[in-house]
Write a protein that holds these residues in place. Structure first.
Motif, PDB file in Angstrom:
ATOM      1  N   ASN A 239     -23.555  43.010  -7.169  1.00  0.00           N
ATOM      2  CA  ASN A 239     -21.812  43.350  -7.517  1.00  0.00           C
ATOM      3  C   ASN A 239     -21.288  44.680  -9.248  1.00  0.00           C
ATOM      4  O   ASN A 239     -23.111  44.468  -9.533  1.00  0.00           O
ATOM      5  N   SER A 240     -21.303  44.439  -9.676  1.00  0.00           N
ATOM      6  CA  SER A 240     -20.441  45.281 -10.599  1.00  0.00           C
ATOM      7  C   SER A 240     -21.369  44.955 -11.986  1.00  0.00           C
ATOM      8  O   SER A 240     -21.481  46.104 -12.999  1.00  0.00           O
TER       9      SER A 240
ATOM     10  N   VAL B 197     -19.837  49.073 -20.429  1.00  0.00           N
ATOM     11  CA  VAL B 197     -21.651  49.294 -20.618  1.00  0.00           C
ATOM     12  C   VAL B 197     -21.529  50.207 -22.094  1.00  0.00           C
ATOM     13  O   VAL B 197     -22.027  50.441 -23.073  1.00  0.00           O
TER      14      VAL B 197
ATOM     15  N   ILE C 140     -21.462  47.606 -25.580  1.00  0.00           N
ATOM     16  CA  ILE C 140     -22.836  47.751 -25.867  1.00  0.00           C
ATOM     17  C   ILE C 140     -23.480  48.612 -25.973  1.00  0.00           C
ATOM     18  O   ILE C 140     -24.639  47.990 -26.636  1.00  0.00           O
TER      19      ILE C 140
ATOM     20  N   ARG D 105     -17.145  35.438 -10.696  1.00  0.00           N
ATOM     21  CA  ARG D 105     -17.244  36.290  -9.250  1.00  0.00           C
ATOM     22  C   ARG D 105     -18.389  37.764  -9.360  1.00  0.00           C
ATOM     23  O   ARG D 105     -18.362  38.436  -8.184  1.00  0.00           O
ATOM     24  N   GLY D 106     -19.144  37.752 -10.581  1.00  0.00           N
ATOM     25  CA  GLY D 106     -20.491  39.182 -10.723  1.00  0.00           C
ATOM     26  C   GLY D 106     -19.781  39.904 -11.245  1.00  0.00           C
ATOM     27  O   GLY D 106     -20.557  41.485 -11.102  1.00  0.00           O
ATOM     28  N   ASP D 107     -18.136  40.150 -11.606  1.00  0.00           N
ATOM     29  CA  ASP D 107     -18.129  41.332 -11.714  1.00  0.00           C
ATOM     30  C   ASP D 107     -17.022  41.694 -13.188  1.00  0.00           C
ATOM     31  O   ASP D 107     -17.141  42.900 -13.673  1.00  0.00           O
ATOM     32  N   MET D 108     -18.770  40.770 -14.339  1.00  0.00           N
ATOM     33  CA  MET D 108     -18.363  40.908 -15.592  1.00  0.00           C
ATOM     34  C   MET D 108     -19.604  40.883 -16.209  1.00  0.00           C
ATOM     35  O   MET D 108     -20.217  39.780 -15.688  1.00  0.00           O
ATOM     36  N   MET D 109     -20.499  40.845 -16.824  1.00  0.00           N
ATOM     37  CA  MET D 109     -20.940  40.681 -17.685  1.00  0.00           C
ATOM     38  C   MET D 109     -21.492  39.177 -18.660  1.00  0.00           C
ATOM     39  O   MET D 109     -20.336  39.647 -18.231  1.00  0.00           O
TER      40      MET D 109
ATOM     41  N   ASP E  85     -26.905  38.062 -20.136  1.00  0.00           N
ATOM     42  CA  ASP E  85     -26.441  39.262 -19.982  1.00  0.00           C
ATOM     43  C   ASP E  85     -26.039  40.253 -21.005  1.00  0.00           C
ATOM     44  O   ASP E  85     -27.798  41.017 -21.108  1.00  0.00           O
TER      45      ASP E  85
ATOM     46  N   GLU F 143     -29.553  39.331 -23.703  1.00  0.00           N
ATOM     47  CA  GLU F 143     -30.831  39.584 -23.235  1.00  0.00           C
ATOM     48  C   GLU F 143     -30.915  40.790 -23.655  1.00  0.00           C
ATOM     49  O   GLU F 143     -32.605  41.551 -24.092  1.00  0.00           O
ATOM     50  N   ILE F 144     -29.709  41.677 -23.281  1.00  0.00           N
ATOM     51  CA  ILE F 144     -29.617  43.282 -23.157  1.00  0.00           C
ATOM     52  C   ILE F 144     -30.154  43.510 -24.598  1.00  0.00           C
ATOM     53  O   ILE F 144     -30.600  43.678 -25.045  1.00  0.00           O
TER      54      ILE F 144
END
Lengths: 95, 264
Positions: free
Chosen positions: A11-12, B146, B149, B181-185, B189, B192-193
């Motif tokens: 996923n994105s 992106v 960050i 739904r996994g479409d945003m960090m 995340d 961690e980065i």
């Protein structure tokens, strides 16, 4: 692409995270592709003094690795250098 | 003891000014004496977000150049008598002030205030250098994108190089539906980065737009997720241990419940 790949489609959010990680490694190291090429050529020169290596198959990159200290992950220079002939070295050193 | 905190981000439009307004107002709600400084010379906005744009007479550059006394330039907030704003100059540019002058200014304010909050301009040039000059602590604002960050990482490097002792992460505009739904960090995340401590996260909330329209920061309003998240961040700034709130609760239902309890 197999059926499993379809189900494992990223996923994105994960794509963004992976892209960022790579991006930040080069940002932090302040290392241009040009400089990487120079490092690569220098490594080939130095190692070639001692053994015959496969210059074509040589791969270097800056990645991250867990440090032994307590400061988490740190940048690391990773090099994969395939050796063609170990015995090449002695002959060269005498010369 | 007083503390000078700079709110910065690198990238523009991630919510530095809104965060400055809310953090400052939130600290004032905790009975701290607070002054907000808009260091974005030429592009001032903090006055508008605070709803104080009609009360400006003197500004930051006037104080630094000695055209007026500090007391004359400080604007008292509409709602809190222990909250003040030092507005930026609109008709000058960043070169009107030097880092040394900013350090002197913040040191002078330390004598009178518990918290001195600096709203940093976008970018890494003179304006940024001015804003961080006198700071003890930095809040790095980012959104889970992106570009934001990446800029935040650069800013963190510069803050460390300038020996800012405490650097903390502030994740803004989270959308939990997209994270789920996994479409945003996620917060983790981003943490961690960037590998720095988290001071808090604020969800994307349309109430922020509404409160900015009205010129009244929404911190502390228990009927909004963002208002509560900002209040928590202010308590953490004062050293209190406050657990991260669950941003997953639907604000609609939550707001109704909260207002129900409030009336009773």
């Amino acid at each position: 692409m197999g059926l499993m790949d379809f189900f494992r489609k990223k996923n994105s959010g994960d794509i963004a995270k992976d892209r960022l990680k790579l991006l930040l490694i080069s940002d932090r190291a302040n290392c241009s592709p040009d400089m990487m090429e120079q490092i690569k050529n220098d490594i080939i020169q130095v190692i070639s003094k001692y053994m015959e290596i496969d210059a074509e198959g040589l791969d270097i990159q800056i990645t991250q690795t867990e440090s032994d200290g307590n400061n988490g992950s740190v940048p690391a220079l990773y090099a994969n250098i395939p050796i063609k002939d170990m015995h090449h070295s002695a002959k060269n050193l005498k010369a | 003891m007083s503390e000078v905190i700079v709110i910065t981000s690198g990238k523009g439009g991630v919510g530095k000014t809104t965060t400055t307004a809310n953090v400052g107002t939130g600290l004032a709600q905790l009975d701290k004496k607070v002054v907000l400084i808009d260091t974005d010379i030429g592009l001032r906005n903090l006055d508008v977000v605070m709803g104080l744009e009609n009360r400006i007479v003197y500004n930051l550059v006037d104080v630094i150049e000695g055209s007026c006394r500090m007391k004359q330039a400080l604007i008292k907030d509409k709602r809190y008598s222990n909250l003040f704003l030092l507005p930026s100059a609109q008709t000058r540019d960043k070169t009107a002030v030097t880092p040394e002058q900013m350090r002197k200014l913040t040191d002078e304010l330390r004598e009178e205030f518990d918290y001195i909050i600096l709203d940093c301009p976008a970018g890494i040039e003179q304006g940024f250098k001015n804003a961080i000059a006198g700071a003890d602590r930095a809040l790095v604002v980012t959104t889970p994108e992106v570009s934001a960050i990446r800029d935040a990482d650069r800013i963190i490097g510069l803050l460390e190089a300038n020996e800012i002792k405490q650097i903390q992460l502030f994740v803004n505009r989270l959308r939990m539906d997209m994270v789920n739904r996994g479409d945003m960090m996620s917060i983790d995340d981003v943490k961690e980065i960037l590998a720095i401590d988290l001071i808090g996260a604020v969800p994307d909330d349309e109430q922020i737009v509404i409160s900015t329209n009205q010129g009244e920061p929404l911190v502390g309003r228990t009927d909004t997720m963002a208002g509560m998240a900002y209040a928590n961040i202010c308590r953490r700034l004062t050293g209190e241990e406050v657990p991260l709130m669950n941003l997953n609760v639907k604000s609609g239902v939550f707001a109704k419940l909260a207002s129900l309890f409030k009336k009773n």
